[in-house]
Design a protein around this motif. Structure first.
Motif, PDB file in Angstrom:
ATOM      1  N   VAL A 703      50.590  67.157  41.376  1.00 22.39           N
ATOM      2  CA  VAL A 703      51.571  66.469  40.539  1.00 22.39           C
ATOM      3  C   VAL A 703      51.042  66.436  39.104  1.00 22.39           C
ATOM      4  N   MET A 704      51.790  67.022  38.178  1.00 19.55           N
ATOM      5  CA  MET A 704      51.382  67.065  36.780  1.00 19.55           C
ATOM      6  C   MET A 704      52.536  66.605  35.895  1.00 19.55           C
ATOM      7  N   GLY A 705      52.187  66.039  34.765  1.00 17.00           N
ATOM      8  CA  GLY A 705      53.202  65.621  33.814  1.00 17.00           C
ATOM      9  C   GLY A 705      53.674  66.790  32.967  1.00 17.00           C
ATOM     10  N   HIS A 706      54.966  66.876  32.765  1.00 14.49           N
ATOM     11  CA  HIS A 706      55.550  67.866  31.855  1.00 14.49           C
ATOM     12  C   HIS A 706      56.034  67.082  30.630  1.00 14.49           C
ATOM     13  N   SER A 707      55.191  67.038  29.630  1.00 16.59           N
ATOM     14  CA  SER A 707      55.400  66.091  28.533  1.00 16.59           C
ATOM     15  C   SER A 707      56.210  66.683  27.387  1.00 16.59           C
ATOM     16  N   TYR A 708      56.978  65.810  26.749  1.00 17.56           N
ATOM     17  CA  TYR A 708      57.694  66.120  25.518  1.00 17.56           C
ATOM     18  C   TYR A 708      57.257  65.070  24.496  1.00 17.56           C
ATOM     19  N   VAL A 709      56.502  65.499  23.507  1.00 13.64           N
ATOM     20  CA  VAL A 709      55.924  64.571  22.536  1.00 13.64           C
ATOM     21  C   VAL A 709      56.814  64.506  21.301  1.00 13.64           C
ATOM     22  N   LYS A 710      57.218  63.293  20.931  1.00 13.71           N
ATOM     23  CA  LYS A 710      58.065  63.076  19.762  1.00 13.71           C
ATOM     24  C   LYS A 710      57.435  62.009  18.871  1.00 13.71           C
ATOM     25  N   ALA A 711      57.617  62.149  17.585  1.00 15.31           N
ATOM     26  CA  ALA A 711      57.136  61.128  16.652  1.00 15.31           C
ATOM     27  C   ALA A 711      58.106  59.950  16.637  1.00 15.31           C
ATOM     28  N   LYS A 712      57.565  58.754  16.473  1.00 16.80           N
ATOM     29  CA  LYS A 712      58.415  57.574  16.379  1.00 16.80           C
ATOM     30  C   LYS A 712      59.295  57.654  15.134  1.00 16.80           C
ATOM     31  N   PRO A 744      48.488  76.503  42.379  1.00 17.24           N
ATOM     32  CA  PRO A 744      49.509  77.338  43.031  1.00 17.24           C
ATOM     33  C   PRO A 744      50.913  76.848  42.705  1.00 17.24           C
ATOM     34  N   HIS A 745      51.759  77.771  42.312  1.00 23.13           N
ATOM     35  CA  HIS A 745      53.112  77.417  41.871  1.00 23.13           C
ATOM     36  C   HIS A 745      53.922  76.768  42.984  1.00 23.13           C
ATOM     37  N   MET A 746      53.737  77.218  44.220  1.00 19.45           N
ATOM     38  CA  MET A 746      54.524  76.688  45.339  1.00 19.45           C
ATOM     39  C   MET A 746      54.143  75.247  45.677  1.00 19.45           C
ATOM     40  N   SER A 747      52.984  74.792  45.222  1.00 15.56           N
ATOM     41  CA  SER A 747      52.530  73.439  45.548  1.00 15.56           C
ATOM     42  C   SER A 747      52.634  72.491  44.354  1.00 15.56           C
ATOM     43  N   LEU A 748      53.258  72.940  43.270  1.00 12.64           N
ATOM     44  CA  LEU A 748      53.274  72.163  42.030  1.00 12.64           C
ATOM     45  C   LEU A 748      54.534  71.303  41.918  1.00 12.64           C
ATOM     46  N   ILE A 749      54.334  70.037  41.546  1.00 11.20           N
ATOM     47  CA  ILE A 749      55.438  69.122  41.225  1.00 11.20           C
ATOM     48  C   ILE A 749      55.229  68.648  39.791  1.00 11.20           C
ATOM     49  N   GLN A 750      56.205  68.892  38.927  1.00  8.68           N
ATOM     50  CA  GLN A 750      56.091  68.473  37.538  1.00  8.68           C
ATOM     51  C   GLN A 750      57.011  67.283  37.270  1.00  8.68           C
ATOM     52  N   VAL A 751      56.477  66.285  36.600  1.00  6.45           N
ATOM     53  CA  VAL A 751      57.220  65.066  36.283  1.00  6.45           C
ATOM     54  C   VAL A 751      57.464  65.037  34.781  1.00  6.45           C
ATOM     55  N   GLY A 752      58.717  65.111  34.395  1.00  5.46           N
ATOM     56  CA  GLY A 752      59.050  65.114  32.977  1.00  5.46           C
ATOM     57  C   GLY A 752      58.945  63.733  32.357  1.00  5.46           C
ATOM     58  N   MET A 753      58.325  63.668  31.151  1.00  8.51           N
ATOM     59  CA  MET A 753      58.192  62.406  30.435  1.00  8.51           C
ATOM     60  C   MET A 753      58.259  62.662  28.938  1.00  8.51           C
ATOM     61  N   VAL A 754      58.839  61.705  28.220  1.00  9.32           N
ATOM     62  CA  VAL A 754      58.899  61.776  26.763  1.00  9.32           C
ATOM     63  C   VAL A 754      57.875  60.795  26.197  1.00  9.32           C
TER      64      VAL A 754
END
Length: 757
Positions: A703-712, A744-754
């Motif tokens: 499980v990995m974070g898929h981050s989107y970084v934005k400035a305040k 491994p791509h088949m075992s990857l879960i990505q969690v999107g976060m801003v």
């Protein structure tokens, strides 16, 4: 043997300098009035520069400032970071100071060392300034990797115009471009395959250079030996004045490649580099420069291509071909060093993720980075075609070289005061002597910014901006994670089930936090209230040492009580360590260390993971408790408990862990048998091991974070531009962390976060 091997890696750049030093020195207004006195003065400058900088500064002093045998800018910086709280590297722990490679023999702390250290620790702007200086030196080294192939190859091919004056200059440029295409095109096959002939080439070149030098000295002007007197330096400046000062930008090219003696220290040893340089390289270069000056003192009109004109005609073509080959050798050394530096920067969080290819199965440090290779190729080819002259390229090259040396001098001054704890006066004396020499050369080189010197400044500015913005965004992202982590109190109140459905399997949650629960976990279970039976928070972190021994790499701890089946694993690596290419190897090592932790938890020596005095901050180093580890419980065929080295094969790993697996899915399935013959085993330990093995059989998810970084919205326009445009662009176009970590791509879960930073 090491001294012999060092010729093919360390000294190629330094040895090729005689091709262009005199030409670059007499390229400005000094070219209009070349006299014998000025030839004498330039020779004296070259001799004393070679003596003071490479011999005294590097061989005698700086080679002793190694970091566990490693050299270079990052070695000096890591030394300082371990003796003072200067590091801006994320998630550092007090347990890192217990690493065997972290601890060094050092003199007792003295008041003078404490004063300098406390001054650096007190002011944050000093720590930031130090980091900027380190990045500046690093960027200039990368600039060297772009400019060295251009100037070295173009200098060698310029001999064509001497042998065949009727040919147009574009012929030499075309040949140079072809050589550059071949040079960068063969990088993917690996240094170990293309460098086995390098040492004999450099040795033969040094022999040719010194032999031609002796021949010209005896034939043309034996009396020029007297020019080694420092008096001729004074006379040179008195006669040439301002033009002589400007010409120093060409003289400094005689010491290009000196930094390689220190930067490549990890591949060899102090004694081998000292022996090779003082016994052969230094005398050969001095004889070559003396002979070239002797020829030019009688042939002033040949100063443009003095080296090739001074070659006796019967041996011109063999020497010309050797010059071509040694220019490739010098370029190869710098290209390889650039790959290593970029990889180190990536490890420490200064460069976006790039693809790192290991080109040797036996020599761990030999790597190839495709993106960097082709960017360097395009830039080097552009510089060659754009300038078509070694004079302008030499002006840019000189700035890059002298800035790196000045940065090394400054960092060594701090090492003398903080690490070696010598007198502050002695440290200042070192900086005043060598810093003033290099500052003088830098002032002359900067005068030629308009004549090509701007290339180095532009390259360094762009690379440094990328590195600083990426590091700044990475720090802000980490601070967001730190501020928004889930409190342990909230998590523990949920009970062993965590208020969600626990499904079979192991869930590895990747985070940069060494304590606490990352926000991506709460974000995940909020949207999907189910998770795996075994939960492991994995932190891949860097420490300010070159390498971490395999048996000290893993820190393992428990999160909550035993009923929660939640663990934390910190995997530590040095700035020269690399991650393995096999995901099953990492899985096996992780399960092995978890099982060792479960069995030795009661007797293991705890180390504090953070300043938080909580159970979550307690961890232990795995791989060092063989005396307490009962191999009959979970690993019946294993003789001892240890963390297997990263280069162990899958077969040896399986046999040592009592593993059996079907041939079809050999790399994804690992079976463990828990012995039932030991009645003294704690039932809780046996049950926990059973749960671990059952979860392993069910499968592992990453499980990995898929981050989107934005400035305040309240951020300044500069921060908004840096984060929303530059950092976001780099983040979108760099290599995915999951790919870089070989998940491994088949075992990857990505969690999107801003992330609003």
């Amino acid at each position: 043997m090491l001294a012999y091997q060092s010729f093919g890696v360390v000294y190629g750049d330094l040895s090729v300098s005689p091709l262009y030093v005199f030409r670059s020195t007499f390229s400005g207004d000094l070219h209009n009035h070349v006299t014998v006195e000025e030839i004498y003065g330039v020779l004296s400058l070259i001799f004393w520069t070679l003596t003071l900088v490479p011999v005294i500064k590097y061989v005698i002093i700086i080679l002793n400032a190694d970091d566990n045998g490693e050299g270079g800018t990052f070695a000096l910086y890591s030394l300082l970071c371990r003796h003072a709280k200067l590091s801006l590297i994320l998630n550092q722990q007090s347990a890192d100071a217990e690493l065997s490679t972290y601890q060094l023999e050092q003199p007792p702390e003295t008041p003078r060392g404490v004063r300098v250290r406390k001054l650096l620790e007190k002011y944050s702007f000093l720590r930031t300034s130090l980091l900027v200086i380190v990045l500046l030196g690093t960027c200039m080294v990368i600039g060297d990797g772009i400019l060295t192939p251009a100037i070295a190859v173009l200098s060698a091919t310029s001999g064509i115009s001497v042998a065949a004056p009727q040919l147009h200059q574009n012929v030499a440029v075309l040949v140079s471009c072809c050589i550059l295409v071949v040079l960068f095109g063969i990088q993917h096959i690996g240094t170990h395959r293309i460098s086995f002939l390098f040492a004999p080439i450099v040795l033969f070149w040094l022999l040719c250079n010194s032999s031609i030098g002796v021949y010209n000295l005896v034939t043309f002007n034996p009396g020029i030996i007297g020019a080694l007197s420092p008096y001729y330096i004074y006379h040179f400046f008195r006669v040439s004045g301002r033009d002589g000062w400007i010409s120093l930008g060409g003289v400094l090219l005689c010491i290009t490649g000196s930094e390689a003696m220190y930067a490549d220290l990890g591949h060899f040893s102090k004694n081998s580099i000292k022996i090779a340089f003082t016994c052969l390289v230094y005398p050969s270069l001095v004889l070559g420069y003396i002979g070239q000056a002797a020829y030019l003192s009688k042939n002033l009109e040949d100063v443009d291509h003095g080296f090739f004109h001074s070659i006796p005609k019967p041996i011109f073509w063999p020497v010309f071909i050797t010059a071509m080959l040694v220019s490739i050798v010098g370029s190869q050394a710098v290209i390889t060093a650039t790959f290593s530096i970029v990889k180190q920067c990536q490890t420490l969080g200064f460069v976006p993720w790039v693809k790192v290819v290991h080109t040797s199965s036996t020599i761990h440090g030999q790597i190839y980075i495709p993106e960097v290779n082709w960017i360097m190729f395009v830039l080097s080819l552009s510089v060659t075609v754009g300038f078509q002259s070694t004079i302008e390229i030499g002006n840019a090259y000189g700035i890059a070289v002298i800035v790196v040396m000045l940065v090394t001098t400054f960092l060594t001054t701090l090492v003398i005061a903080v690490v070696w704890q010598r007198s502050t006066l002695l440290a200042c004396l070192f900086f005043c002597i060598f810093g003033s020499i290099e500052a003088l050369y830098l002032s002359s080189a900067l005068f030629k910014v308009k004549q090509g010197g701007w290339v180095s400044l532009v390259l360094a500015g762009v690379i440094m901006s990328i590195m600083y913005v990426w590091h700044y965004g990475t720090i802000k992202k980490y601070e967001f994670d730190l501020q928004n982590k889930v409190s342990m109190k909230w998590l523990l109140t949920l009970g062993p089930s965590l208020g969600i459905v626990r499904v079979p399997g192991i869930g590895l949650i990747y985070t940069e936090l060494v304590t606490g629960v990352p926000a991506i976990f709460s974000h995940f279970v909020t949207n999907l209230p189910a998770f795996h039976q075994i939960l492991v928070f994995v932190c891949m972190k860097s420490v300010p040492v070159p390498f971490v021994p395999p048996n000290e790499r893993y820190l393992v701890g428990r999160v909550g009580s035993k009923d929660y089946r939640m663990y934390r694993c910190v995997v530590r690596s040095g700035y020269k360590d690399t991650y393995g290419n096999d995901d099953s190897e990492f899985e096996n090592q992780l399960i092995y260390n978890l099982s060792e932790f479960i069995q030795t938890e009661g007797s293991a020596p705890w180390v504090q993971s953070s300043s938080e005095m909580s159970l979550d901050g307690r961890m232990t180093v795995m791989g060092t408790l063989s005396g307490n580890f009962d191999s009959n419980i979970s690993l019946p065929l294993s003789g001892s408990a240890r963390a297997l080295p990263a280069h162990s094969s899958t077969n040896s790993l399986e046999s040592s862990m009592g593993v059996t697996s079907p041939n079809i899915i050999r790399k994804r399935q690992v079976h463990f048998n828990i012995s039932k013959s030991d009645d003294e085993t704690d039932p809780e330990i046996r049950q926990e091991l059973t749960d671990l093995m059952d979860a392993k059989e069910a499968g592992i998810a990453y499980v990995m974070g898929h981050s989107y970084v934005k400035a305040k919205r309240s951020s300044s326009w500069l921060k908004t531009f840096a984060i929303n445009f530059v950092y976001s662009f780099l983040h979108r176009n760099c290599r995915e962390p999951s790919t870089a970590l070989h998940i491994p791509h088949m075992s990857l879960i990505q969690v999107g976060m801003v992330y609003y930073v």
